[in-house]
Design an enzyme around this catalytic site. Structure first.
Site, PDB file in Angstrom:
ATOM      1  CG  ASP A   1      -6.814  -8.113   8.782  1.00  0.00           C
ATOM      2  OD1 ASP A   1      -5.800  -7.659   8.224  1.00  0.00           O
ATOM      3  OD2 ASP A   1      -7.053  -7.601   9.726  1.00  0.00           O
TER       4      ASP A   1
ATOM      5  CG  ASP B   1      -2.067   1.176   1.470  1.00  0.00           C
ATOM      6  OD1 ASP B   1      -1.924   1.913   0.561  1.00  0.00           O
ATOM      7  OD2 ASP B   1      -2.851   0.941   2.353  1.00  0.00           O
TER       8      ASP B   1
HETATM    9  P1  IMP Z   1       1.737  -0.412   3.897  1.00  0.00           P
HETATM   10  O1  IMP Z   1       2.928  -0.269   4.679  1.00  0.00           O
HETATM   11  O2  IMP Z   1       1.116   0.922   3.602  1.00  0.00           O
HETATM   12  O3  IMP Z   1       2.325  -0.686   2.269  1.00  0.00           O
HETATM   13  O4  IMP Z   1       0.780  -1.420   4.211  1.00  0.00           O
HETATM   14  C1  IMP Z   1       1.069  -2.856   4.161  1.00  0.00           C
HETATM   15  C2  IMP Z   1       0.357  -3.647   4.964  1.00  0.00           C
HETATM   16  O5  IMP Z   1      -1.077  -3.078   5.298  1.00  0.00           O
HETATM   17  C3  IMP Z   1      -0.043  -4.856   4.394  1.00  0.00           C
HETATM   18  O6  IMP Z   1       0.979  -5.905   4.324  1.00  0.00           O
HETATM   19  C4  IMP Z   1      -1.511  -5.130   4.757  1.00  0.00           C
HETATM   20  O7  IMP Z   1      -1.295  -5.857   5.803  1.00  0.00           O
HETATM   21  C5  IMP Z   1      -2.091  -3.871   5.052  1.00  0.00           C
HETATM   22  N1  IMP Z   1      -3.005  -3.374   3.917  1.00  0.00           N
HETATM   23  C6  IMP Z   1      -2.416  -2.310   3.292  1.00  0.00           C
HETATM   24  N2  IMP Z   1      -3.735  -2.092   2.319  1.00  0.00           N
HETATM   25  C7  IMP Z   1      -4.756  -3.193   2.797  1.00  0.00           C
HETATM   26  C8  IMP Z   1      -5.904  -3.335   2.299  1.00  0.00           C
HETATM   27  O8  IMP Z   1      -6.432  -2.678   1.250  1.00  0.00           O
HETATM   28  N3  IMP Z   1      -6.539  -4.193   2.980  1.00  0.00           N
HETATM   29  C9  IMP Z   1      -6.087  -5.083   3.856  1.00  0.00           C
HETATM   30  N4  IMP Z   1      -4.851  -4.822   4.430  1.00  0.00           N
HETATM   31  C10 IMP Z   1      -4.050  -3.940   3.743  1.00  0.00           C
END
Ligand code: IMP
Ligand code: MG
Length: 174
Positions: A157, A101
Site C-alpha cells: 500500500d 526493504d
Molecule cells: P522494512 O522493515 O524496511 O524491511 O520494511 C518492511 C515493510 O515496510 C514491508 O512489510 C511493507 O509493509 C513496507 N514497505 C517497504 N517497502 C515498501 C514499498 O516499496 N511499498 C510499500 N510498502 C513497503
C-alpha cells in the site's frame, strides 16, 4: 487521490513466480507439517496465492506489525499490533512477507519468533529490495529482486491504498 502507477511486475509474472515458489516449498517440506505466518496487512494476497501452490499440509496464522506510518520512508520502529494466535514451539514455521526493504521488520520478527523455539524458521517474500538491507538477512524464498523504488499493489500500500492492484507498480511523482 491522483497517482501515476507504472507497471513493474505483471499479474502473470507474479503468478508464475508464486507457482514456482510453492513447488519449491512443497519439495522442501515434504513429510512435514508447515505453519505459514503471514505478516499483515501486506502479505495477505501473497499468502493466499502462494498457499494454493503448496501441496503439503499447511496451517495458517497471522501477525500484524507496523513499521511505516503514512510515509514512504522506514521509521525503524516496529510495533506488534497483533501477535500469533497459537504457540509455534516445535513447528516448521514459514514467515510470508510482501516485501523486505530495510530488513528491520523482518529481523525483529525473526528474533521474536526464534525465542519461541520453532523446529525451523524460514522466510518467503514476494519482493526483496536489493542492496539496501541494513541488516544481513537470510531469506530462503524470494519472488523478485527489485531496485529501491517505492512499489504498490498485490498487497502493498501507499497510505492504505492500492493493495488490491493485481500487479506490482511503481508510484511516480505527479
Ligand atoms: P522494512 O522493515 O524496511 O524491511 O520494511 C518492511 C515493510 O515496510 C514491508 O512489510 C511493507 O509493509 C513496507 N514497505 C517497504 N517497502 C515498501 C514499498 O516499496 N511499498 C510499500 N510498502 C513497503
Ligand atoms: Mg509488510
Amino acid at each position: 487521490m491522483e497517482a501515476n502507477i507504472r507497471n513493474l511486475i505483471s499479474a502473470e509474472e507474479i503468478s508464475a513466480a508464486l507457482e514456482k515458489m510453492g513447488k519449491e516449498i512443497s519439495d522442501d517440506y515434504r513429510g512435514r507439517d508447515l505453519l505459514m505466518v503471514g505478516v499483515l496487512k501486506g502479505a495477505f494476497i501473497v499468502m493466499a496465492d502462494l498457499a494454493r501452490h503448496i501441496s503439503v499440509p499447511v496451517a495458517f496464522d497471522f501477525m500484524a506489525v507496523s513499521s511505516y506510518g503514512a510515509s514512504t520512508q522506514t521509521s525503524g520502529v516496529v510495533r506488534i499490533l497483533k501477535d500469533l494466535d497459537n504457540e509455534i514451539a516445535g513447528k516448521d514455521v514459514l514467515i510470508v512477507e510482501d516485501i523486505i526493504d530495510s530488513g528491520l521488520t523482518l529481523s525483529y520478527l525473526l528474533k521474536s519468533l526464534q525465542v519461541r523455539r520453532p523446529a525451523s524458521l524460514e522466510v518467503a517474500a514476494l519482493l526483496l529490495k536489493e542492496g539496501i538491507q541494513r541488516i544481513p538477512l537470510d531469506v530462503k524464498y524470494v519472488g523478485f529482486r527489485i531496485g529501491p523504488e517505492f512499489v504498490v499493489g498485490y498487497g502493498l500500500d501507499y497510505a492504505g491504498l492500492y493493495r488490491n492492484l493485481p500487479y506490482v507498480g511503481v508510484m511516480e511523482e505527479t
